[in-house]
Write an enzyme that holds these catalytic residues in place. Structure first.
Site, PDB file in Angstrom:
ATOM      1  N   LYS A 124      15.366   7.558   0.627  1.00  0.00           N
ATOM      2  CA  LYS A 124      16.150   8.103  -0.477  1.00  0.00           C
ATOM      3  C   LYS A 124      16.619   9.512  -0.129  1.00  0.00           C
ATOM      4  CE  LYS A 124      16.487   7.685  -5.362  1.00  0.00           C
ATOM      5  NZ  LYS A 124      15.960   7.125  -6.579  1.00  0.00           N
ATOM      6  N   LYS A 203      18.005  -6.339   6.162  1.00  0.00           N
ATOM      7  CA  LYS A 203      16.946  -6.852   5.294  1.00  0.00           C
ATOM      8  C   LYS A 203      17.500  -7.084   3.881  1.00  0.00           C
ATOM      9  CE  LYS A 203      13.935  -4.650   2.722  1.00  0.00           C
ATOM     10  NZ  LYS A 203      12.915  -3.781   2.156  1.00  0.00           N
ATOM     11  N   LYS A 206      17.718  -5.086  -2.912  1.00  0.00           N
ATOM     12  CA  LYS A 206      18.622  -4.685  -3.990  1.00  0.00           C
ATOM     13  C   LYS A 206      19.366  -3.408  -3.605  1.00  0.00           C
ATOM     14  CE  LYS A 206      15.160  -6.445  -6.652  1.00  0.00           C
ATOM     15  NZ  LYS A 206      13.855  -6.100  -7.157  1.00  0.00           N
TER      16      LYS A 206
HETATM   17  P1  TYM Z   1       9.051  -5.144  -4.176  1.00  0.00           P
HETATM   18  O1  TYM Z   1       9.119  -5.370  -5.642  1.00  0.00           O
HETATM   19  O2  TYM Z   1      10.112  -4.317  -3.547  1.00  0.00           O
HETATM   20  O3  TYM Z   1       9.017  -6.519  -3.434  1.00  0.00           O
HETATM   21  C1  TYM Z   1       8.119  -7.543  -3.821  1.00  0.00           C
HETATM   22  C2  TYM Z   1       7.660  -8.288  -2.587  1.00  0.00           C
HETATM   23  O4  TYM Z   1       8.785  -8.879  -1.932  1.00  0.00           O
HETATM   24  C3  TYM Z   1       8.758  -8.541  -0.555  1.00  0.00           C
HETATM   25  N1  TYM Z   1      10.135  -8.457  -0.041  1.00  0.00           N
HETATM   26  C4  TYM Z   1      10.548  -9.046   1.085  1.00  0.00           C
HETATM   27  N2  TYM Z   1       9.899  -9.804   1.984  1.00  0.00           N
HETATM   28  C5  TYM Z   1      10.611 -10.274   3.019  1.00  0.00           C
HETATM   29  N3  TYM Z   1      11.936 -10.018   3.211  1.00  0.00           N
HETATM   30  C6  TYM Z   1      12.621  -9.246   2.345  1.00  0.00           C
HETATM   31  N4  TYM Z   1      13.920  -9.049   2.525  1.00  0.00           N
HETATM   32  C7  TYM Z   1      11.931  -8.722   1.217  1.00  0.00           C
HETATM   33  N5  TYM Z   1      12.289  -7.959   0.165  1.00  0.00           N
HETATM   34  C8  TYM Z   1      11.176  -7.795  -0.590  1.00  0.00           C
HETATM   35  C9  TYM Z   1       8.067  -7.176  -0.504  1.00  0.00           C
HETATM   36  O5  TYM Z   1       7.556  -6.896   0.766  1.00  0.00           O
HETATM   37  C10 TYM Z   1       7.002  -7.351  -1.560  1.00  0.00           C
HETATM   38  O6  TYM Z   1       5.863  -7.983  -1.019  1.00  0.00           O
HETATM   39  N6  TYM Z   1       5.576  -1.621  -3.863  1.00  0.00           N
HETATM   40  C11 TYM Z   1       5.785  -3.023  -4.026  1.00  0.00           C
HETATM   41  C12 TYM Z   1       5.200  -3.553  -5.339  1.00  0.00           C
HETATM   42  C13 TYM Z   1       3.753  -3.237  -5.489  1.00  0.00           C
HETATM   43  C14 TYM Z   1       2.678  -3.834  -4.773  1.00  0.00           C
HETATM   44  C15 TYM Z   1       1.499  -3.227  -5.283  1.00  0.00           C
HETATM   45  C16 TYM Z   1       2.613  -4.796  -3.753  1.00  0.00           C
HETATM   46  C17 TYM Z   1       3.220  -2.348  -6.387  1.00  0.00           C
HETATM   47  N7  TYM Z   1       1.870  -2.327  -6.246  1.00  0.00           N
HETATM   48  C18 TYM Z   1       0.232  -3.567  -4.784  1.00  0.00           C
HETATM   49  C19 TYM Z   1       1.351  -5.140  -3.257  1.00  0.00           C
HETATM   50  C20 TYM Z   1       0.183  -4.524  -3.770  1.00  0.00           C
HETATM   51  C21 TYM Z   1       7.288  -3.283  -4.040  1.00  0.00           C
HETATM   52  O7  TYM Z   1       8.064  -2.409  -4.334  1.00  0.00           O
HETATM   53  O8  TYM Z   1       7.619  -4.570  -3.790  1.00  0.00           O
END
Ligand code: TYM
Length: 347
Positions: A124, A203, A206
């Site tokens: 960011k 990748k 959003k």
């Molecule tokens: P978030 O909401 O961005 O994404 C949710 C999950 O989707 C996976 N992901 C992907 N995997 C493969 N290819 C992609 N293009 C792709 N885009 C998203 C992410 O790796 C994720 O597993 N910080 C986390 C949410 C979170 C969390 C946690 C996860 C909050 N607390 C504790 C695990 C444990 C996040 O922003 O994921």
């Protein structure tokens, strides 16, 4: 050495699975193939806790009604995709206030430099956007999310691995200072799903505006698929399927034999990318057809969704409360039976 003289084996850690997902928009294929598919697969591997990370989403979604409706949709989507509340605990992050208190305890053992290196904040900043303290401290909240449930295994996509390393660092520092309070977790990635490509080959994310949502309207989804970027090599030229993002997306949805046939077609040449895109539209429709039907049923019963989340929150709070008490006691918060309530005065 005969078996009866072997040293005792260390106790096996029971598997406690935990993961979270942000309701910052509707779930896309990257979320599904990177993470959600693993949630479903692992819900029978041991205790499983999955949550909708609305506190994390607050760093991006600023419209209260929209956030509430995204959280509700996220719960429906997860259930429609196969999450079973009888086997896994599904809840909303902010329903467990113990986690925010734990975040503070972890913050006090977290070096600034560790967070400065984390990619969400760094990205960011490098795009010249103003980052708030919430985004900066985001990996600490995520660490608390994981540690509050004594999680051993965290199914995620590749982009979250760095955050799990931060979690392990913080847990290690806290344990070093105060004794064995936290369980150290490990990330779990699936081959081929760790980094699902978006419509432009980067990748899927959003923030890159290159997503295809799992439950989006079929006509809109088809349009997006037909616009997936491809190279301009002539139709007859043989092509390598490896590293081709259109092929990669197809192989996530199609059966092994169809994927193999498509790979042969690539190597042979003599096809247009339009044909591959049409095959992807069909494969995606078929792949998610059952989930779409289940989603329509669940959507008609909002009370059921609320009940699932309330039950999940109660179960999650019980577990997080135990860990928080352990952490508070270890670092000297709260009074024990023997300690005076006012320093210097008799109890
Ligand atoms: P978030 O909401 O961005 O994404 C949710 C999950 O989707 C996976 N992901 C992907 N995997 C493969 N290819 C992609 N293009 C792709 N885009 C998203 C992410 O790796 C994720 O597993 N910080 C986390 C949410 C979170 C969390 C946690 C996860 C909050 N607390 C504790 C695990 C444990 C996040 O922003 O994921």
């Amino acid at each position: 050495m005969p078996a009866d003289t072997l040293p005792p084996a260390p106790p096996l850690r029971p598997t406690r699975v935990l993961s979270g997902i942000q309701p910052t928009g509707r779930f896309h294929w990257g979320n599904y193939f990177g993470a959600i598919r693993q949630y479903i697969e692992l819900q029978s591997a041991g205790d499983a806790y999955y949550f909708i990370a609305d506190l994390h989403a607050l760093t991006t979604v600023r419209e209260p009604d929209r956030l509430r409706s995204l959280v509700h949709d996220a719960a429906i989507d997860l259930l429609a995709l196969g999450l079973d509340p009888a086997r896994a605990t599904l809840f909303v992050q902010s329903d467990v206030p113990e986690v925010t208190e734990l975040t503070w305890l972890l913050m006090t053992v977290c070096p600034m430099g560790l967070l400065e290196r984390c990619h969400a904040y760094k990205d960011k900043k490098s795009r010249g956007l103003a980052a708030d303290a919430g985004l900066f401290a985001y990996p600490v909240l995520m660490s608390a999310d994981i540690l509050a449930y004594d999680a051993t295994l965290v199914p995620v996509g590749e982009d979250q691995v760095q955050h799990i390393e931060v979690c392990r660092d913080l847990a290690g520092s806290f344990n070093h200072l105060y004794g064995e309070v936290f369980t150290l977790p490990s990330p779990r990635l699936v081959a081929g799903g760790g980094r699902v490509p978006g419509t432009d080959g980067q990748k899927m994310s959003k923030s890159y505006h290159n997503t295809i949502e799992v439950f989006e309207d079929l006509a809109a989804q088809k349009k997006k698929i037909m616009r997936i970027t491809t190279d301009s090599r002539p139709v007859e030229e043989p092509k390598n399927p490896e590293g081709d993002h259109l092929f990669d997306l197809y192989s996530l949805m199609a059966s092994q034999s169809d994927t193999q046939r498509m790979a042969e077609l690539y190597r042979r040449g003599g096809f247009g990318y339009g044909e591959v895109k049409k095959a992807l539209v069909e494969a995606a429709n078929a792949f998610f057809a059952d989930a779409r039907a289940r989603r329509a049923e669940l959507e008609a019963d909002p009370d059921q969704i609320r009940a699932v989340l309330a039950d999940g929150a109660a179960r999650a709070r019980e577990q997080a409360g135990r860990v928080l008490t352990r952490a508070r006691q270890a670092c000297g918060l709260g009074r024990t039976e023997a300690s005076p309530t006012v320093p210097g005065k008799k109890p």
